[in-house]
Enzyme design. Structure first.
Site, short mmCIF file in Angstrom:
data_model
loop_
_atom_site.label_atom_id
_atom_site.label_comp_id
_atom_site.label_asym_id
_atom_site.label_seq_id
_atom_site.Cartn_x
_atom_site.Cartn_y
_atom_site.Cartn_z
N ARG A 42 0.82 -1.22 0.00
CA ARG A 42 0.00 0.00 0.00
C ARG A 42 0.85 1.27 0.00
NH1 ARG A 42 -4.79 -0.94 3.56
NH2 ARG A 42 -3.55 0.07 5.15
N ASP A 85 -3.50 -0.90 -3.54
CA ASP A 85 -4.43 -1.30 -2.49
C ASP A 85 -5.04 -2.61 -2.98
OD1 ASP A 85 -6.68 -1.82 -1.05
OD2 ASP A 85 -7.52 0.20 -1.16
N LYS A 140 2.29 -18.03 5.74
CA LYS A 140 1.37 -18.21 6.85
C LYS A 140 0.99 -16.87 7.48
CE LYS A 140 3.02 -19.40 11.00
NZ LYS A 140 3.61 -18.37 11.88
N HIS A 170 8.35 -22.10 6.48
CA HIS A 170 9.77 -21.81 6.26
C HIS A 170 10.68 -22.82 6.95
CE1 HIS A 170 9.65 -19.65 10.16
NE2 HIS A 170 10.97 -19.76 10.17
N GLU A 208 12.25 -20.03 21.94
CA GLU A 208 12.68 -18.68 21.54
C GLU A 208 12.91 -17.82 22.77
OE1 GLU A 208 10.82 -17.33 17.60
OE2 GLU A 208 9.13 -18.06 18.77
N ASP A 227 0.49 -20.49 16.18
CA ASP A 227 1.61 -19.81 15.53
C ASP A 227 2.75 -20.78 15.21
OD1 ASP A 227 3.10 -17.55 14.63
OD2 ASP A 227 4.17 -17.49 16.54
N HIS A 232 4.99 -25.40 11.85
CA HIS A 232 6.39 -25.85 11.91
C HIS A 232 6.56 -27.15 12.67
CE1 HIS A 232 6.73 -21.86 10.48
NE2 HIS A 232 6.80 -21.25 11.65
N LYS A 330 7.82 -18.60 23.85
CA LYS A 330 8.55 -17.33 23.76
C LYS A 330 9.16 -17.04 25.14
CE LYS A 330 6.62 -15.83 19.68
NZ LYS A 330 7.47 -15.89 18.50
#
Ligand code: BG6
Length: 481
Positions: A42, A85, A140, A170, A208, A227, A232, A330
């Site tokens: 955009r 857009d 994703k 990935h 992580e 997530d 994964h 996390k």
């Protein structure tokens, strides 16, 4: 290939991964100098503005092992930008024009909010950018549950054949993930042992140290299960557990993976409390630095999980009775992703039951931060012994580190973009896989809701809630921390 079209070209993924990856392909001579790379988003940029943005994204790489400034300038010269857009159908004709006309080979990469997938595909169809020469890569998240994922899949399928659709995970682009296939299927040693008779359990950890990273809007609506596990971690599980495919081809590999995903035992309402643990990070310290808790970062209380641990089973002959422990989170103690294959003890110890140092073999496949494969074997401790011999675990590195020390470490997206451009689908996820993954995940979420399960607090910089430790220790095993 005439053109690569990047949707979401000014976004974080594009800057951190996609542009440097395309540049990496260019340095390696894998992207011809006349391929147009057309960015779109955009933001109201022109070609020069986009090139400046890309130059900044490449800066950490240029001269640091990846080409030089002249090389980078040549690559930047291939870039063009068309502001768009995605919901405004009138803009797509310009895009088709920038891509070199609508019957040219084009690789499209959508790294935008999934809510834009449908209008984007309509726009592409309207501009004639869906012909047999066109391939489309989808980043994703592909939905937030089975129903929304099916909706996206239907929208894409209305314009493209499955052979043109490249769903990205990935993790499949990571070197060690592909090396897992080499290890399993290019060696005769492992396959006879790759089953419940010899393997006691499997652990998959994706830990992580980062927190929300400014992704508040997306992450709080997703959580760790959707997530990380949905995509994964289930892909890693499928690659570990699948039967040997007949060939390294898209159909053969994906046929085997989907069988595993369809064999996952549902973790439903009756099992969620014994087979899953969720957590949310509070304040703490990571790498010696104090960090805020999730709720403080978010600015409000939330019941989104930032940690999840599961005990999963693959219900087939090969994996009968073998738990697959998965955990991701996390703000954990260290950053590491790994797969641990824990073998059974020897059936009988000739050295006596209480011999010092005896431990079952382990195969540790590290994906990051180091890429390595390590086998732990028992060895005699050198020296004179009397009653019995002393044993010690020694690690045998069978991975990348030394054997390929002079090879450049690549970004996962380099392989994936190369495959998208050249049309190889083996490392991409097929529709039936994504949907099987969602079915499993939806069942867990339904179970959490039915049982009123809330994430348990854990301090940042630890390995998650203590219940996650109990999940595995109940079975006389422990996490490889
Ligand atoms: C992404 C998730 O898919 O993977 C992120 O959305 C996560 O939350 C990332 O941080 C991890 O990727 P990697 O390659 O750093 O392990």
């Amino acid at each position: 290939m005439t053109a690569v079209l990047l949707f979401g070209a000014t976004g974080d993924l594009s800057r951190r991964m996609l542009l440097p990856s395309l540049y990496g392909l260019s340095v390696d001579g894998l992207l011809a100098g006349d391929v147009r790379i057309v960015g779109t988003a955009r933001s109201d940029l022109d070609d020069a503005g986009f090139r400046a943005l890309a130059a900044e994204a490449l800066a950490p790489h240029v001269g640091h092992g990846l080409g030089d400034q002249a090389r980078a300038d040549a690559f930047l010269g291939q870039l063009a930008y068309v502001p768009l857009d995605a919901t405004d159908m009138s803009g797509y004709a310009r895009l088709a024009q920038a891509a070199g006309g609508n019957d040219q080979p084009v690789a499209i990469f959508l790294s935008t909010a999934p809510s834009l997938f449908k209008p984007t595909i309509e726009g592409l169809a309207g501009a004639g950018l869906t012909g047999p020469n066109v391939r489309i890569g989808l980043e994703k998240p592909l939905g937030s549950d089975l129903a929304s994922s099916a909706e996206i899949n239907d929208a894409v399928a209305a314009a493209f054949a499955e052979t043109q659709i490249f769903r990205i995970d990935h993790y499949l682009g990571k070197e060690t993930v592909q090396n897992l296939l080499a290890l399993r299927f290019a060696n005769v040693l492992f396959e006879p042992l790759w089953r419940s008779e010899a393997i006691q359990h499997v652990q998959i950890t994706v830990a992580e140290t980062v927190g929300l990273e400014g992704r508040v809007d997306f992450y709080d609506g997703a959580g760790a299960l959707r997530d990380m596990v949905q995509n994964h971690m289930l892909q890693l599980l499928a690659l570990v557990a699948m039967e040997p495919p007949s060939h390294f081809t898209a159909t053969a590999v994906r046929d085997e993976k989907v069988k595993v995903l369809n064999s996952l035992r549902p973790i439903d309402g009756g099992r969620v409390s014994s087979h899953s643990v969720t957590g949310q990070y509070g304040t703490g310290a990571v790498g010696g630095k104090p960090v805020r808790g999730y709720a403080e970062e978010l600015g409000r209380a939330s019941s989104t999980e930032t940690f999840v641990a599961l005990k999963a089973h693959v219900d087939n002959w090969r994996w009968k009775g073998v738990p697959f422990y998965l955990r991701t989170g996390k703000r954990l103690e260290t950053r590491k992703s790994e797969i641990l294959i824990a073998f059974r003890p020897v059936p009988h110890s000739i050295f006596g039951e209480d011999v010092r140092g005896m431990a079952p073999n382990r195969l540790l496949i590290s994906l990051q931060p180091e890429e390595n494969i390590q086998m732990s074997l028992m060895s005699k401790v050198p020296g004179l012994d009397r009653a019995s011999i002393r044993l010690r675990e020694v690690a045998l590195d069978i991975g990348q580190k030394d054997a390929f020390a002079d090879t450049r470490r690549r970004i996962a997206y380099e392989q994936l973009l190369l495959d998208l451009i050249e049309g190889r689908q083996t490392l991409f996820v097929r529709r039936d896989e994504v949907e099987a993954q969602w079915l499993f995940i939806d069942g867990i979420r339904k179970g959490w809701a039915e049982n009123g399960m809330q994430p348990r607090p854990y301090s940042s910089g630890t390995w998650g809630p203590s219940a996650a430790i109990a999940l595995i220790e109940r079975d006389n095993a422990s996490w490889n921390d």
